[in-house]
Design a protein around this motif. Structure first.
Motif, PDB file in Angstrom:
ATOM      1  N   VAL A  40      21.753 -43.029-114.273  1.00  0.00           N
ATOM      2  CA  VAL A  40      20.949 -41.848-113.989  1.00  0.00           C
ATOM      3  C   VAL A  40      19.686 -41.894-114.826  1.00  0.00           C
ATOM      4  CG1 VAL A  40      20.903 -39.332-113.963  1.00  0.00           C
ATOM      5  CG2 VAL A  40      23.050 -40.521-113.567  1.00  0.00           C
ATOM      6  N   VAL A  41      18.517 -41.653-114.187  1.00  0.00           N
ATOM      7  CA  VAL A  41      17.246 -41.572-114.908  1.00  0.00           C
ATOM      8  C   VAL A  41      16.483 -40.352-114.424  1.00  0.00           C
ATOM      9  CG1 VAL A  41      17.048 -44.062-115.257  1.00  0.00           C
ATOM     10  CG2 VAL A  41      16.042 -43.035-113.237  1.00  0.00           C
ATOM     11  N   SER A  42      15.461 -39.964-115.146  1.00  0.00           N
ATOM     12  CA  SER A  42      14.629 -38.818-114.772  1.00  0.00           C
ATOM     13  C   SER A  42      13.813 -39.143-113.524  1.00  0.00           C
ATOM     14  CB  SER A  42      13.679 -38.466-115.918  1.00  0.00           C
ATOM     15  OG  SER A  42      12.732 -37.532-115.480  1.00  0.00           O
ATOM     16  N   THR A  43      13.522 -38.141-112.712  1.00  0.00           N
ATOM     17  CA  THR A  43      12.756 -38.353-111.481  1.00  0.00           C
ATOM     18  C   THR A  43      11.303 -37.959-111.618  1.00  0.00           C
ATOM     19  OG1 THR A  43      13.291 -36.141-110.682  1.00  0.00           O
ATOM     20  CG2 THR A  43      14.789 -37.923-110.051  1.00  0.00           C
ATOM     21  N   GLN A  44      10.792 -37.819-112.828  1.00  0.00           N
ATOM     22  CA  GLN A  44       9.424 -37.343-113.024  1.00  0.00           C
ATOM     23  C   GLN A  44       8.378 -38.268-112.412  1.00  0.00           C
ATOM     24  OE1 GLN A  44       8.867 -36.654-117.151  1.00  0.00           O
ATOM     25  NE2 GLN A  44      10.374 -35.014-117.258  1.00  0.00           N
ATOM     26  N   SER A  45       8.653 -39.563-112.288  1.00  0.00           N
ATOM     27  CA  SER A  45       7.621 -40.486-111.834  1.00  0.00           C
ATOM     28  C   SER A  45       7.885 -41.062-110.443  1.00  0.00           C
ATOM     29  CB  SER A  45       7.472 -41.618-112.844  1.00  0.00           C
ATOM     30  OG  SER A  45       8.697 -42.310-112.977  1.00  0.00           O
ATOM     31  N   THR A  46       8.755 -40.455-109.628  1.00  0.00           N
ATOM     32  CA  THR A  46       9.007 -40.987-108.289  1.00  0.00           C
ATOM     33  C   THR A  46       7.729 -40.950-107.464  1.00  0.00           C
ATOM     34  OG1 THR A  46       9.739 -38.838-107.511  1.00  0.00           O
ATOM     35  CG2 THR A  46      11.446 -40.368-108.218  1.00  0.00           C
ATOM     36  N   GLY A  47       7.519 -42.007-106.650  1.00  0.00           N
ATOM     37  CA  GLY A  47       6.344 -42.073-105.799  1.00  0.00           C
ATOM     38  C   GLY A  47       5.131 -42.694-106.465  1.00  0.00           C
ATOM     39  N   THR A  48       5.226 -43.112-107.706  1.00  0.00           N
ATOM     40  CA  THR A  48       4.099 -43.718-108.405  1.00  0.00           C
ATOM     41  C   THR A  48       4.198 -45.241-108.346  1.00  0.00           C
ATOM     42  OG1 THR A  48       5.238 -43.796-110.530  1.00  0.00           O
ATOM     43  CG2 THR A  48       4.015 -41.769-110.020  1.00  0.00           C
ATOM     44  N   LEU A  49       3.130 -45.905-108.742  1.00  0.00           N
ATOM     45  CA  LEU A  49       3.125 -47.362-108.781  1.00  0.00           C
ATOM     46  C   LEU A  49       4.190 -47.889-109.749  1.00  0.00           C
ATOM     47  CD1 LEU A  49       1.836 -50.010-107.878  1.00  0.00           C
ATOM     48  CD2 LEU A  49       0.164 -49.744-109.725  1.00  0.00           C
ATOM     49  N   SER A  50       4.332 -47.231-110.915  1.00  0.00           N
ATOM     50  CA  SER A  50       5.342 -47.686-111.877  1.00  0.00           C
ATOM     51  C   SER A  50       6.748 -47.485-111.325  1.00  0.00           C
ATOM     52  CB  SER A  50       5.174 -46.987-113.220  1.00  0.00           C
ATOM     53  OG  SER A  50       5.336 -45.602-113.081  1.00  0.00           O
ATOM     54  N   PHE A  51       6.956 -46.439-110.542  1.00  0.00           N
ATOM     55  CA  PHE A  51       8.268 -46.219-109.930  1.00  0.00           C
ATOM     56  C   PHE A  51       8.556 -47.316-108.908  1.00  0.00           C
ATOM     57  CE2 PHE A  51      11.043 -44.420-106.654  1.00  0.00           C
ATOM     58  CZ  PHE A  51      12.124 -44.058-107.429  1.00  0.00           C
ATOM     59  N   ASP A  52       7.546 -47.661-108.093  1.00  0.00           N
ATOM     60  CA  ASP A  52       7.717 -48.737-107.117  1.00  0.00           C
ATOM     61  C   ASP A  52       8.026 -50.062-107.809  1.00  0.00           C
ATOM     62  OD1 ASP A  52       7.240 -46.910-105.110  1.00  0.00           O
ATOM     63  OD2 ASP A  52       5.127 -47.469-104.870  1.00  0.00           O
ATOM     64  N   GLN A  53       7.365 -50.306-108.937  1.00  0.00           N
ATOM     65  CA  GLN A  53       7.639 -51.525-109.710  1.00  0.00           C
ATOM     66  C   GLN A  53       9.057 -51.495-110.283  1.00  0.00           C
ATOM     67  OE1 GLN A  53       5.820 -54.156-109.838  1.00  0.00           O
ATOM     68  NE2 GLN A  53       6.819 -55.301-111.449  1.00  0.00           N
ATOM     69  N   TRP A  54       9.519 -50.324-110.666  1.00  0.00           N
ATOM     70  CA  TRP A  54      10.886 -50.173-111.176  1.00  0.00           C
ATOM     71  C   TRP A  54      11.900 -50.443-110.072  1.00  0.00           C
ATOM     72  CZ3 TRP A  54      14.557 -46.531-109.611  1.00  0.00           C
ATOM     73  CH2 TRP A  54      15.721 -46.516-110.366  1.00  0.00           C
ATOM     74  N   LEU A  55      11.602 -50.011-108.830  1.00  0.00           N
ATOM     75  CA  LEU A  55      12.522 -50.235-107.713  1.00  0.00           C
ATOM     76  C   LEU A  55      12.748 -51.720-107.445  1.00  0.00           C
ATOM     77  CD1 LEU A  55      11.539 -47.611-104.991  1.00  0.00           C
ATOM     78  CD2 LEU A  55      13.718 -47.796-106.185  1.00  0.00           C
ATOM     79  N   ALA A  56      11.678 -52.508-107.478  1.00  0.00           N
ATOM     80  CA  ALA A  56      11.764 -53.953-107.216  1.00  0.00           C
ATOM     81  C   ALA A  56      10.856 -54.671-108.202  1.00  0.00           C
ATOM     82  CB  ALA A  56      11.367 -54.254-105.778  1.00  0.00           C
ATOM     83  N   PRO A  57      11.329 -54.921-109.430  1.00  0.00           N
ATOM     84  CA  PRO A  57      10.496 -55.563-110.452  1.00  0.00           C
ATOM     85  C   PRO A  57      10.047 -56.956-110.027  1.00  0.00           C
ATOM     86  CG  PRO A  57      12.562 -54.761-111.396  1.00  0.00           C
ATOM     87  CD  PRO A  57      12.659 -54.618-109.914  1.00  0.00           C
ATOM     88  N   THR A  58       8.846 -57.340-110.446  1.00  0.00           N
ATOM     89  CA  THR A  58       8.375 -58.690-110.151  1.00  0.00           C
ATOM     90  C   THR A  58       9.187 -59.683-110.979  1.00  0.00           C
ATOM     91  OG1 THR A  58       6.668 -58.433-111.824  1.00  0.00           O
ATOM     92  CG2 THR A  58       6.038 -57.983-109.553  1.00  0.00           C
ATOM     93  N   PRO A  59       9.404 -60.884-110.445  1.00  0.00           N
ATOM     94  CA  PRO A  59      10.260 -61.848-111.152  1.00  0.00           C
ATOM     95  C   PRO A  59       9.588 -62.435-112.378  1.00  0.00           C
ATOM     96  CG  PRO A  59       9.354 -62.831-109.183  1.00  0.00           C
ATOM     97  CD  PRO A  59       8.917 -61.391-109.185  1.00  0.00           C
ATOM     98  N   ALA A  60       9.898 -61.895-113.517  1.00  0.00           N
ATOM     99  CA  ALA A  60       9.364 -62.421-114.773  1.00  0.00           C
ATOM    100  C   ALA A  60      10.485 -62.944-115.650  1.00  0.00           C
ATOM    101  CB  ALA A  60       8.597 -61.318-115.496  1.00  0.00           C
ATOM    102  N   ILE A  61      11.707 -62.899-115.154  1.00  0.00           N
ATOM    103  CA  ILE A  61      12.864 -63.299-115.954  1.00  0.00           C
ATOM    104  C   ILE A  61      13.386 -64.636-115.436  1.00  0.00           C
ATOM    105  CG2 ILE A  61      15.205 -62.678-116.652  1.00  0.00           C
ATOM    106  CD1 ILE A  61      14.390 -59.743-116.182  1.00  0.00           C
ATOM    107  N   PHE A  62      13.629 -65.560-116.352  1.00  0.00           N
ATOM    108  CA  PHE A  62      14.222 -66.848-115.998  1.00  0.00           C
ATOM    109  C   PHE A  62      15.573 -66.989-116.669  1.00  0.00           C
ATOM    110  CE2 PHE A  62       9.871 -68.003-115.000  1.00  0.00           C
ATOM    111  CZ  PHE A  62      10.025 -68.846-113.920  1.00  0.00           C
TER     112      PHE A  62
END
Length: 134
Positions: free
Chosen positions: A3-25
């Motif tokens: 569970v996380v706060s919904t204060q930032s839903t609909g923002t660019l950072s929220f979209d990035q949180w939904l599907a993070p870019t692959p930076a992990i190896f």
């Protein structure tokens, strides 16, 4: 689920949180047993390090639900072999690494663990045709 706060839903950072870019190896080195006949006869293994193999980690939030002021979600995680990163430092005559095509022999660690525990407990046992004695 988390569970996380919904204060930032609909923002660019929220979209990035939904599907993070692959930076992990995930980097994997496999240890190949080169003298299997000796090991089967009770000898010490000779190991050859193969790799490193590089895998990209992907993450995606799934089943995202907004309930009142909370966000419920699950996470899907998977890995894909990165051929170019794995083989970036090949020298002339080197064979490219590919976990699908490479053949190697490793230990069955569950079997080794059981055998070790039987050995240190002073038990003589037979597991899958191999005699283990203290």
């Amino acid at each position: 689920k988390a569970v996380v706060s919904t204060q930032s839903t609909g923002t660019l950072s929220f979209d990035q949180w939904l599907a993070p870019t692959p930076a992990i190896f995930k980097i994997v080195t496999v240890y190949n047993v080169t003298n299997t006949a000796n090991v089967s006869a009770g000898g010490q293994p000779i190991l050859q390090a193969l790799g490193p193999y590089y895998f990209r980690e992907y993450r995606e939030r799934v089943n995202v639900q907004v309930l009142e002021d909370q966000l419920w979600f699950g996470e899907k995680k998977w890995y894909e072999f990165d051929y170019n990163t794995t083989n970036a430092n090949l020298t002339n005559g080197s064979v490219p690494l590919d976990p699908i095509k490479d053949v190697f022999t490793t230990f069955n660690l569950a079997y080794v663990g059981v055998a070790y525990n039987l050995t240190i407990s002073g038990t003589k046992s037979q597991i899958a045709g191999a005699v283990i004695a203290a």
